[in-house]
Design an enzyme around this catalytic site. Structure first.
Site, PDB file in Angstrom:
ATOM      1  N   GLU A 139      -0.065   4.596   1.764  1.00  0.00           N
ATOM      2  CA  GLU A 139      -0.215   5.603   2.821  1.00  0.00           C
ATOM      3  C   GLU A 139       0.823   5.451   3.932  1.00  0.00           C
ATOM      4  O   GLU A 139       1.156   6.419   4.610  1.00  0.00           O
ATOM      5  CB  GLU A 139      -1.627   5.537   3.417  1.00  0.00           C
ATOM      6  CG  GLU A 139      -2.724   6.094   2.519  1.00  0.00           C
ATOM      7  CD  GLU A 139      -3.256   5.076   1.529  1.00  0.00           C
ATOM      8  OE1 GLU A 139      -2.649   3.980   1.409  1.00  0.00           O
ATOM      9  OE2 GLU A 139      -4.282   5.358   0.882  1.00  0.00           O
ATOM     10  N   GLU A 189      -8.000  -2.380   7.213  1.00  0.00           N
ATOM     11  CA  GLU A 189      -7.333  -3.152   6.160  1.00  0.00           C
ATOM     12  C   GLU A 189      -6.276  -4.101   6.745  1.00  0.00           C
ATOM     13  O   GLU A 189      -6.110  -5.225   6.257  1.00  0.00           O
ATOM     14  CB  GLU A 189      -6.711  -2.193   5.143  1.00  0.00           C
ATOM     15  CG  GLU A 189      -7.769  -1.369   4.418  1.00  0.00           C
ATOM     16  CD  GLU A 189      -7.194  -0.268   3.548  1.00  0.00           C
ATOM     17  OE1 GLU A 189      -6.005  -0.346   3.175  1.00  0.00           O
ATOM     18  OE2 GLU A 189      -7.931   0.691   3.245  1.00  0.00           O
ATOM     19  N   ASP A 205       0.859  -1.183   0.000  1.00  0.00           N
ATOM     20  CA  ASP A 205       0.000   0.000   0.000  1.00  0.00           C
ATOM     21  C   ASP A 205       0.902   1.242   0.000  1.00  0.00           C
ATOM     22  O   ASP A 205       2.140   1.127   0.011  1.00  0.00           O
ATOM     23  CB  ASP A 205      -0.922  -0.033   1.225  1.00  0.00           C
ATOM     24  CG  ASP A 205      -2.182   0.806   1.041  1.00  0.00           C
ATOM     25  OD1 ASP A 205      -2.298   1.501   0.011  1.00  0.00           O
ATOM     26  OD2 ASP A 205      -3.051   0.781   1.939  1.00  0.00           O
ATOM     27  N   HIS A 224      -8.034   5.230   6.955  1.00  0.00           N
ATOM     28  CA  HIS A 224      -9.311   4.912   6.310  1.00  0.00           C
ATOM     29  C   HIS A 224      -9.451   3.400   6.231  1.00  0.00           C
ATOM     30  O   HIS A 224      -8.497   2.675   6.517  1.00  0.00           O
ATOM     31  CB  HIS A 224      -9.396   5.526   4.893  1.00  0.00           C
ATOM     32  CG  HIS A 224      -8.414   4.959   3.932  1.00  0.00           C
ATOM     33  ND1 HIS A 224      -7.095   5.357   3.881  1.00  0.00           N
ATOM     34  CD2 HIS A 224      -8.532   3.986   2.997  1.00  0.00           C
ATOM     35  CE1 HIS A 224      -6.456   4.678   2.955  1.00  0.00           C
ATOM     36  NE2 HIS A 224      -7.298   3.817   2.392  1.00  0.00           N
ATOM     37  N   HIS A 247      -1.765   1.365   6.748  1.00  0.00           N
ATOM     38  CA  HIS A 247      -2.254   2.484   7.567  1.00  0.00           C
ATOM     39  C   HIS A 247      -3.354   1.998   8.505  1.00  0.00           C
ATOM     40  O   HIS A 247      -3.941   0.940   8.286  1.00  0.00           O
ATOM     41  CB  HIS A 247      -2.812   3.594   6.655  1.00  0.00           C
ATOM     42  CG  HIS A 247      -3.816   3.067   5.684  1.00  0.00           C
ATOM     43  ND1 HIS A 247      -5.139   2.885   6.019  1.00  0.00           N
ATOM     44  CD2 HIS A 247      -3.669   2.608   4.414  1.00  0.00           C
ATOM     45  CE1 HIS A 247      -5.769   2.374   4.984  1.00  0.00           C
ATOM     46  NE2 HIS A 247      -4.915   2.178   3.999  1.00  0.00           N
ATOM     47  N   HIS A 269      -2.727  -0.382  -3.647  1.00  0.00           N
ATOM     48  CA  HIS A 269      -3.177   0.992  -3.359  1.00  0.00           C
ATOM     49  C   HIS A 269      -3.993   1.576  -4.508  1.00  0.00           C
ATOM     50  O   HIS A 269      -3.537   1.587  -5.665  1.00  0.00           O
ATOM     51  CB  HIS A 269      -1.978   1.905  -3.093  1.00  0.00           C
ATOM     52  CG  HIS A 269      -2.363   3.346  -2.994  1.00  0.00           C
ATOM     53  ND1 HIS A 269      -3.034   3.851  -1.897  1.00  0.00           N
ATOM     54  CD2 HIS A 269      -2.235   4.385  -3.867  1.00  0.00           C
ATOM     55  CE1 HIS A 269      -3.273   5.140  -2.097  1.00  0.00           C
ATOM     56  NE2 HIS A 269      -2.804   5.494  -3.281  1.00  0.00           N
TER      57      HIS A 269
HETATM   58 ZN   LIG Z   1      -3.787   2.858  -0.006  1.00  0.00          ZN
END
Ligand SMILES: [Zn+2]
Length: 270
Positions: free
Chosen positions: A10, A134, A8, A115, A104, A60
């Protein structure tokens, strides 16, 4: 040894803002490079630890972020979307370990750019009374295949979220969240060195890390930003309305539950 990496953006060092993570952001291409270089360091660590095969899944946004011309030759890469297992596409029981890179924290928690899948649509995902983001769901997908998630990298809140679920997991904290769009970062080369070092130690102790699973049967509750999203998702007959902003559904199989979660979020955003 076979190693799976979900990458990902972030949680990559130096990434703090949507101008970097969004496809149309002016700083997006530079963030893609930072992400690719962290992935390369993880691959180097995996190979040094004895991995014969490494599979990287770009997880992502568009899932077309990794820069092919910069990628380490020691791995194969999945890019593109949609994918049934989303951020964990490609994992199966043949892998010895999973790594969640650049991850994240979930929405509702502190942490850089927090998020859960779609921050403009869904505010919470609760399974059997526990909230997951996630990190938890990706680790549980790996666990479904009896694959331990051995390392997570990101900010201190992302790694804390992982440690709560998997107390023996290795972590690489590449930045300290100050607020949702501000962080104190390691430089890229220091972050990459840390990731390589932590991948080595995580894979060394992989047999001590139990695959993370969420036991069924599953009662899943999704909460949306407002009732309009719940209205849009309600066409899927599996759901029952809990209140204006929330749905609930029941399921016996974890991967099926995950696919319903993804389906509902996609429907809500339509
Ligand atoms: Zn992401």
């Amino acid at each position: 040894m076979k190693v799976f990496i979900s990458a990902d953006m972030e949680g990559v060092a130096g990434v703090v803002h949507q101008e970097q993570t969004g496809r149309d952001g002016r700083e997006h291409d530079r963030a893609r490079e930072l992400m690719t270089l962290e992935v390369n360091s993880a691959i180097e660590g995996a190979i040094e630890a004895g991995a014969k095969e490494v599979l990287v899944n770009d997880s992502h946004g568009t899932m077309r972020n990794l820069l092919p011309e910069l990628l380490h030759n020691g791995a194969e890469y999945i890019i593109g979307s949609p994918k049934i297992l989303s951020m964990m596409e490609g994992i199966d029981g043949s892998f010895d370990a999973a790594i969640l890179l650049g991850h994240h924290s979930r929405m509702g928690q502190s942490g850089i750019l927090n998020h859960s899948y779609n921050g403009r649509v869904v505010t919470n995902i609760n399974i059997n009374g526990i909230d997951y983001g996630e990190i938890g769901l990706n680790a549980a997908i790996a666990g479904t295949f009896q694959v331990p998630t051995v390392l997570v990298s990101g900010c201190q809140f992302a790694t804390a979220e992982a440690l709560e679920l998997i107390p023996t997991i290795e972590t690489a904290v590449v930045k300290q969240t100050v607020n949702r769009v501000v962080a104190k970062n390691l430089t890229p080369s220091n972050a990459q060195a840390l990731i390589k070092e932590k991948v080595l130690s995580a894979l060394g102790k992989r047999k001590e890390i139990t695959p993370f699973t969420i036991n069924g049967p599953y009662t899943v509750e999704l909460t949306y930003l407002h009732s309009g999203f719940a209205d849009a998702a309600e066409v899927l007959p599996i759901v029952e309305r809990v209140n204006g902003e929330s749905h609930r559904f029941y399921c016996d199989d974890f991967l099926t539950a995950f696919r319903y979660i993804r389906s509902l979020i996609n429907l809500a955003s339509s």
